[in-house]
Design an enzyme around this catalytic site. Structure first.
Site, PDB file in Angstrom:
ATOM      1  N   LYS A  96     -11.711  -2.008  -6.003  1.00 50.17           N
ATOM      2  CA  LYS A  96     -12.517  -0.805  -6.126  1.00 50.17           C
ATOM      3  C   LYS A  96     -11.741   0.307  -6.812  1.00 50.17           C
ATOM      4  CE  LYS A  96     -11.221   0.992  -1.664  1.00 50.17           C
ATOM      5  NZ  LYS A  96     -10.310   2.014  -2.191  1.00 50.17           N
TER       6      LYS A  96
ATOM      7  N   LYS B 267      -6.402  -8.791  -8.708  1.00 54.26           N
ATOM      8  CA  LYS B 267      -7.570  -8.887  -7.822  1.00 54.26           C
ATOM      9  C   LYS B 267      -8.665  -7.907  -8.241  1.00 54.26           C
ATOM     10  CE  LYS B 267      -7.877  -9.203  -3.148  1.00 54.26           C
ATOM     11  NZ  LYS B 267      -7.476  -9.153  -1.741  1.00 54.26           N
TER      12      LYS B 267
ATOM     13  N   LYS C 187       0.818  -1.219   0.000  1.00 52.66           N
ATOM     14  CA  LYS C 187       0.000   0.000   0.000  1.00 52.66           C
ATOM     15  C   LYS C 187       0.845   1.258   0.000  1.00 52.66           C
ATOM     16  CE  LYS C 187      -4.435  -1.434   1.845  1.00 52.66           C
ATOM     17  NZ  LYS C 187      -5.451  -1.184   2.883  1.00 52.66           N
TER      18      LYS C 187
END
Ligand code: TRP
Length: 337
Positions: free
Chosen positions: A204, A201, A115
């Site tokens: 969003k 994956k 991240k």
């Protein structure tokens, strides 16, 4: 103080655009546990702000996850649905656990590395500390079982290490204040991949809306996205080995299996040898049959934010009633007067 035998805790971040991966990988599995466990399902708004969230959207997204929990079949009367920031015990315990966890342990967390990426120096301290807050979420209730996707396994291991070190440091070898929480890693299609790229994956944050099925999509949109999903030109294989080589086919078969409650082998037994021209319409029908009622119910619930806020308020009170005596005990154990 008696520890519970069967208490489930899990959380979903309110960061917007809940999608099929969140449903199949997490929320769907929360529902069944209500029969056998006392369940707390949290909307982890404090985790969400480890990266910037627009305040108005955060509030809205918190209601979206709440609606998804209820629409999926979690009963807020029998169990507990609440948002994390309502219960200050999470933050308070996180501080104590910050002083138990070691920097070396956190430095190994792969999710932070992913991240934070190249901008590590500019990531929030909260993002780095995220796994300790997650341990606090679980241990604040002395939860015994935690349903999570496989990407959260490492964080759960850390929670166990923190619980163990707390127990050892403060109570010695043979007393355990915190139970070591067990992960319940969830079944097939735990990893739902992008409909545009079977190696990524479903997310969003993918710029293409066609890459994901969201829980705000209508039945028509769901069918359209499945019919346009990327595939290869070959018919579906007969064996799981052959399926492994074909990420897009594997993903759609996995989604079918999860929605139909079958395993992938059973799906191949039915569709192996057939082309996507036959399989995709069958999958679209199944998906609209299973997800249509869910997304419809969510839309209804979201139209009544007052009701959702009331569910969270009541849930927060129930959660605090469990957490407060445990925190009281932690304060005593640590030596806070
Ligand atoms: N980190 C989890 C995720 O992104 C969400 C989460 C926060 C959680 N606290 C938790 C999950 C406690 C299980 C238990 O999926």
């Amino acid at each position: 103080m008696q520890a519970p035998a069967n208490r489930v805790f899990s959380g979903v971040q309110p960061t917007g655009n809940l999608h099929l991966g969140n449903y199949l990988g997490a929320i769907r599995h929360f529902v069944g546990l209500q029969e056998t466990h006392e369940c707390l399902y949290c909307v982890v708004d404090m985790h969400a702000i480890t990266v910037w969230q627009d305040p108005k959207e955060l509030a809205d997204n918190t209601r979206e996850v709440t609606a998804a929990y209820i629409a999926a079949g979690i009963d807020p009367e029998k169990h507990v649905i609440f948002n994390q920031s309502k219960v200050s015990a999470h933050a308070e315990l996180a501080w104590v656990l910050n002083c138990v966890a070691r920097i070396g342990w956190l430095n190994r967390m792969t999710q932070f590395k992913e991240k934070a990426g190249k901008h590590r120096e500019n990531a929030s301290v909260g993002l780095y500390d995220y796994p300790v807050l997650m341990a606090a979420d679980i241990l604040t209730y002395r939860a015994t079982h935690v349903p999570v996707g496989d990407d959260q396994k490492q964080h759960l291991e850390l929670a166990r290490d923190i619980a163990q070190k707390f127990n050892n440091d403060f109570l010695g070898e043979d007393e355990a204040f915190f139970p070591l929480p067990e992960p319940l890693i969830m079944g097939p299609a735990t990893r739902v991949m992008s409909l545009r790229d079977g190696t990524k994956k479903m997310s969003k944050s993918d710029p293409s809306d066609m890459s994901r099925i969201t829980l705000t999509d209508t039945s028509d949109e769901i069918a359209k996205k499945i019919k346009k999903a990327k595939t290869d030109p070959e018919p579906l294989p007969e064996t799981l080995e052959a399926l492994k080589e074909r990420p897009e086919a594997d993903n759609l078969v996995g989604i079918y299996a999860a929605l139909a409650n079958m395993d992938k082998a059973a799906v191949l037994a039915e569709f192996g040898g057939q082309g996507f021209g036959a399989f995709k319409p069958a999958l679209a029908d199944l998906a609209t049959e299973k997800l249509g009622p869910l997304t419809g119910e969510m839309a209804k619930l979201r139209a009544d934010p007052g009701f959702l806020d009331q569910v969270l308020a009541k849930g927060g009170e129930k959660a605090s009633a469990i957490a407060d005596p445990i925190l009281q005990e932690v304060r005593r154990i640590v030596g806070f007067i």
